[in-house]
Design a protein around this motif. Structure first.
Motif, PDB file in Angstrom:
ATOM      1  N   ILE A 184      69.240  14.918  29.607  1.00 37.49           N
ATOM      2  CA  ILE A 184      70.088  15.439  30.676  1.00 37.49           C
ATOM      3  C   ILE A 184      70.682  14.259  31.428  1.00 37.49           C
ATOM      4  CG2 ILE A 184      70.130  16.789  32.808  1.00 37.49           C
ATOM      5  CD1 ILE A 184      67.556  18.188  31.752  1.00 37.49           C
ATOM      6  N   LYS A 185      71.985  14.282  31.620  1.00 39.03           N
ATOM      7  CA  LYS A 185      72.622  13.255  32.448  1.00 39.03           C
ATOM      8  C   LYS A 185      72.210  13.519  33.891  1.00 39.03           C
ATOM      9  CE  LYS A 185      77.008  11.155  33.589  1.00 39.03           C
ATOM     10  NZ  LYS A 185      78.458  11.249  33.551  1.00 39.03           N
ATOM     11  N   ASN A 186      71.665  12.516  34.550  1.00 39.48           N
ATOM     12  CA  ASN A 186      71.202  12.655  35.925  1.00 39.48           C
ATOM     13  C   ASN A 186      72.378  12.413  36.870  1.00 39.48           C
ATOM     14  OD1 ASN A 186      69.823  12.771  38.315  1.00 39.48           O
ATOM     15  ND2 ASN A 186      68.293  11.236  37.780  1.00 39.48           N
ATOM     16  N   SER A 187      73.121  13.479  37.133  1.00 40.56           N
ATOM     17  CA  SER A 187      74.308  13.347  37.980  1.00 40.56           C
ATOM     18  C   SER A 187      74.125  14.076  39.302  1.00 40.56           C
ATOM     19  CB  SER A 187      75.548  13.859  37.233  1.00 40.56           C
ATOM     20  OG  SER A 187      75.342  15.180  36.796  1.00 40.56           O
ATOM     21  N   GLY A 188      72.925  14.005  39.833  1.00 43.91           N
ATOM     22  CA  GLY A 188      72.640  14.621  41.125  1.00 43.91           C
ATOM     23  C   GLY A 188      71.462  15.566  41.049  1.00 43.91           C
ATOM     24  N   LYS A 189      70.731  15.640  42.163  1.00 44.81           N
ATOM     25  CA  LYS A 189      69.489  16.411  42.225  1.00 44.81           C
ATOM     26  C   LYS A 189      69.701  17.885  41.870  1.00 44.81           C
ATOM     27  CE  LYS A 189      67.578  17.392  46.244  1.00 44.81           C
ATOM     28  NZ  LYS A 189      66.782  17.351  47.484  1.00 44.81           N
ATOM     29  N   LYS A 190      70.696  18.533  42.451  1.00 39.81           N
ATOM     30  CA  LYS A 190      70.898  19.960  42.219  1.00 39.81           C
ATOM     31  C   LYS A 190      71.187  20.254  40.753  1.00 39.81           C
ATOM     32  CE  LYS A 190      73.581  24.052  43.515  1.00 39.81           C
ATOM     33  NZ  LYS A 190      72.942  24.756  42.452  1.00 39.81           N
ATOM     34  N   ARG A 196      59.579   1.657  40.117  1.00 41.95           N
ATOM     35  CA  ARG A 196      60.138   2.981  39.854  1.00 41.95           C
ATOM     36  C   ARG A 196      59.130   4.104  40.141  1.00 41.95           C
ATOM     37  NH1 ARG A 196      64.311   4.725  39.689  1.00 41.95           N
ATOM     38  NH2 ARG A 196      63.850   6.241  38.092  1.00 41.95           N
ATOM     39  N   ALA A 197      57.897   3.761  40.423  1.00 43.18           N
ATOM     40  CA  ALA A 197      56.866   4.781  40.641  1.00 43.18           C
ATOM     41  C   ALA A 197      57.193   5.679  41.832  1.00 43.18           C
ATOM     42  CB  ALA A 197      55.504   4.128  40.828  1.00 43.18           C
ATOM     43  N   ASP A 198      57.693   5.115  42.912  1.00 37.55           N
ATOM     44  CA  ASP A 198      58.044   5.928  44.087  1.00 37.55           C
ATOM     45  C   ASP A 198      59.138   6.932  43.752  1.00 37.55           C
ATOM     46  OD1 ASP A 198      56.163   4.701  45.702  1.00 37.55           O
ATOM     47  OD2 ASP A 198      57.591   3.263  46.549  1.00 37.55           O
ATOM     48  N   ALA A 199      60.155   6.498  43.013  1.00 36.48           N
ATOM     49  CA  ALA A 199      61.237   7.407  42.615  1.00 36.48           C
ATOM     50  C   ALA A 199      60.704   8.513  41.709  1.00 36.48           C
ATOM     51  CB  ALA A 199      62.349   6.630  41.921  1.00 36.48           C
ATOM     52  N   THR A 200      59.762   8.175  40.844  1.00 30.40           N
ATOM     53  CA  THR A 200      59.177   9.162  39.938  1.00 30.40           C
ATOM     54  C   THR A 200      58.355  10.182  40.716  1.00 30.40           C
ATOM     55  OG1 THR A 200      59.166   7.540  38.158  1.00 30.40           O
ATOM     56  CG2 THR A 200      57.704   9.435  37.896  1.00 30.40           C
ATOM     57  N   ARG A 201      57.588   9.727  41.699  1.00 28.25           N
ATOM     58  CA  ARG A 201      56.811  10.651  42.534  1.00 28.25           C
ATOM     59  C   ARG A 201      57.736  11.559  43.352  1.00 28.25           C
ATOM     60  NH1 ARG A 201      51.666   9.439  41.888  1.00 28.25           N
ATOM     61  NH2 ARG A 201      51.027   7.298  41.641  1.00 28.25           N
ATOM     62  N   LYS A 202      58.826  11.002  43.859  1.00 28.12           N
ATOM     63  CA  LYS A 202      59.801  11.800  44.616  1.00 28.12           C
ATOM     64  C   LYS A 202      60.414  12.868  43.704  1.00 28.12           C
ATOM     65  CE  LYS A 202      63.876  11.597  47.490  1.00 28.12           C
ATOM     66  NZ  LYS A 202      65.149  11.017  47.676  1.00 28.12           N
ATOM     67  N   PHE A 203      60.752  12.484  42.470  1.00 28.14           N
ATOM     68  CA  PHE A 203      61.270  13.447  41.506  1.00 28.14           C
ATOM     69  C   PHE A 203      60.260  14.569  41.283  1.00 28.14           C
ATOM     70  CE2 PHE A 203      61.019  14.687  37.008  1.00 28.14           C
ATOM     71  CZ  PHE A 203      62.127  15.508  36.956  1.00 28.14           C
ATOM     72  N   ALA A 204      58.986  14.236  41.126  1.00 29.94           N
ATOM     73  CA  ALA A 204      57.945  15.254  40.915  1.00 29.94           C
ATOM     74  C   ALA A 204      57.890  16.214  42.096  1.00 29.94           C
ATOM     75  CB  ALA A 204      56.587  14.593  40.690  1.00 29.94           C
ATOM     76  N   ASP A 205      58.013  15.687  43.316  1.00 30.27           N
ATOM     77  CA  ASP A 205      58.032  16.548  44.501  1.00 30.27           C
ATOM     78  C   ASP A 205      59.230  17.495  44.469  1.00 30.27           C
ATOM     79  OD1 ASP A 205      55.701  15.405  45.478  1.00 30.27           O
ATOM     80  OD2 ASP A 205      56.755  14.004  46.806  1.00 30.27           O
ATOM     81  N   GLU A 206      60.385  16.988  44.052  1.00 26.52           N
ATOM     82  CA  GLU A 206      61.583  17.827  43.946  1.00 26.52           C
ATOM     83  C   GLU A 206      61.405  18.882  42.850  1.00 26.52           C
ATOM     84  OE1 GLU A 206      64.477  14.766  43.269  1.00 26.52           O
ATOM     85  OE2 GLU A 206      64.645  14.296  45.406  1.00 26.52           O
ATOM     86  N   SER A 238      59.973  22.283  43.633  1.00 28.15           N
ATOM     87  CA  SER A 238      60.810  23.318  44.247  1.00 28.15           C
ATOM     88  C   SER A 238      61.251  24.365  43.218  1.00 28.15           C
ATOM     89  CB  SER A 238      62.035  22.694  44.928  1.00 28.15           C
ATOM     90  OG  SER A 238      62.954  22.205  43.962  1.00 28.15           O
ATOM     91  N   ILE A 239      61.178  24.041  41.919  1.00 31.49           N
ATOM     92  CA  ILE A 239      61.576  24.994  40.879  1.00 31.49           C
ATOM     93  C   ILE A 239      60.434  25.324  39.918  1.00 31.49           C
ATOM     94  CG2 ILE A 239      64.018  24.336  40.930  1.00 31.49           C
ATOM     95  CD1 ILE A 239      63.353  22.827  38.188  1.00 31.49           C
ATOM     96  N   TYR A 240      59.307  24.641  40.054  1.00 27.52           N
ATOM     97  CA  TYR A 240      58.191  24.809  39.120  1.00 27.52           C
ATOM     98  C   TYR A 240      56.887  24.787  39.892  1.00 27.52           C
ATOM     99  CZ  TYR A 240      54.899  23.813  35.347  1.00 27.52           C
ATOM    100  OH  TYR A 240      53.840  23.853  34.478  1.00 27.52           O
ATOM    101  N   ASN A 241      56.108  25.872  39.793  1.00 35.35           N
ATOM    102  CA  ASN A 241      54.859  25.927  40.560  1.00 35.35           C
ATOM    103  C   ASN A 241      53.616  25.738  39.700  1.00 35.35           C
ATOM    104  OD1 ASN A 241      54.782  28.365  39.274  1.00 35.35           O
ATOM    105  ND2 ASN A 241      54.841  29.615  41.121  1.00 35.35           N
ATOM    106  N   GLY A 242      53.798  25.254  38.472  1.00 33.33           N
ATOM    107  CA  GLY A 242      52.670  24.983  37.592  1.00 33.33           C
ATOM    108  C   GLY A 242      52.096  23.590  37.833  1.00 33.33           C
ATOM    109  N   ASN A 243      51.270  23.176  36.916  1.00 35.79           N
ATOM    110  CA  ASN A 243      50.597  21.886  36.984  1.00 35.79           C
ATOM    111  C   ASN A 243      51.552  20.749  36.618  1.00 35.79           C
ATOM    112  OD1 ASN A 243      48.372  20.105  37.169  1.00 35.79           O
ATOM    113  ND2 ASN A 243      48.016  20.263  34.981  1.00 35.79           N
ATOM    114  N   ILE A 244      51.631  19.726  37.464  1.00 33.15           N
ATOM    115  CA  ILE A 244      52.421  18.532  37.171  1.00 33.15           C
ATOM    116  C   ILE A 244      51.471  17.354  37.111  1.00 33.15           C
ATOM    117  CG2 ILE A 244      54.217  16.942  37.985  1.00 33.15           C
ATOM    118  CD1 ILE A 244      55.604  19.313  39.320  1.00 33.15           C
ATOM    119  N   GLU A 245      51.526  16.616  36.003  1.00 35.20           N
ATOM    120  CA  GLU A 245      50.677  15.443  35.822  1.00 35.20           C
ATOM    121  C   GLU A 245      51.536  14.239  35.465  1.00 35.20           C
ATOM    122  OE1 GLU A 245      47.149  15.906  33.458  1.00 35.20           O
ATOM    123  OE2 GLU A 245      47.097  18.079  33.835  1.00 35.20           O
ATOM    124  N   PHE A 246      50.963  13.068  35.655  1.00 36.11           N
ATOM    125  CA  PHE A 246      51.625  11.824  35.287  1.00 36.11           C
ATOM    126  C   PHE A 246      50.842  11.172  34.161  1.00 36.11           C
ATOM    127  CE2 PHE A 246      52.529  12.457  39.805  1.00 36.11           C
ATOM    128  CZ  PHE A 246      53.912  12.385  39.804  1.00 36.11           C
TER     129      PHE A 246
END
Length: 138
Positions: free
Chosen positions: A31-37, A70-80, A83-91
């Protein structure tokens, strides 16, 4: 019980999914990352299609095991993503996955634009395969 693997990046996000038994990984797409939404909308479609029990995100680490810049950006992405996924998220540690993906694409003689469009998907597969092998038998 499917597991979704994600290779998160500023420009592109690779996505892979496991088979129903959680044994093998297959690429879904990049997926081209062209914005959060837009990114979350596309990931929401993939999550709706595959209904994963867990989402595994590659965590950038330095070779000494410390978390990379890049770890902080990855954690922020996981938090975002929450908002659309309420299952288990792991790293899972993603060290050397891009290098291994490059090696694989060299072996398959994948070049040019095709290479750029699939390297993140291949990396997502490697991230997911690593996770699956570490967690098999649990």
């Amino acid at each position: 019980m499917r597991i979704l693997g994600i290779d998160y990046g500023d420009a592109r996000v690779g996505v892979a999914v496991s088979d129903l038994l959680g044994m093998t990984a297959s690429g879904v797409r990049t997926i081209k990352n062209s914005g959060k939404k837009k990114l979350l909308d596309e990931l929401s479609e993939i999550i709706d299609e595959y209904k994963p029990e867990t989402v595994v995100i590659g965590m950038p680490k330095n070779m000494d095991g410390t978390e990379g810049f890049r770890a902080d950006a990855t954690r922020k992405f996981a938090d975002e993503l929450r908002s659309i996924y309420n299952g288990n998220i792991e790293f899972t540690d993603e060290r050397l996955t891009t290098k291994e993906a490059t090696r694989y694409l060299n072996f398959t003689n994948t070049r040019g634009q095709k290479r750029k469009s699939v390297i993140d998907t291949v990396s997502a597969c490697l991230i997911l395969e690593s996770y699956l092998s570490k967690n098999s038998g649990k």
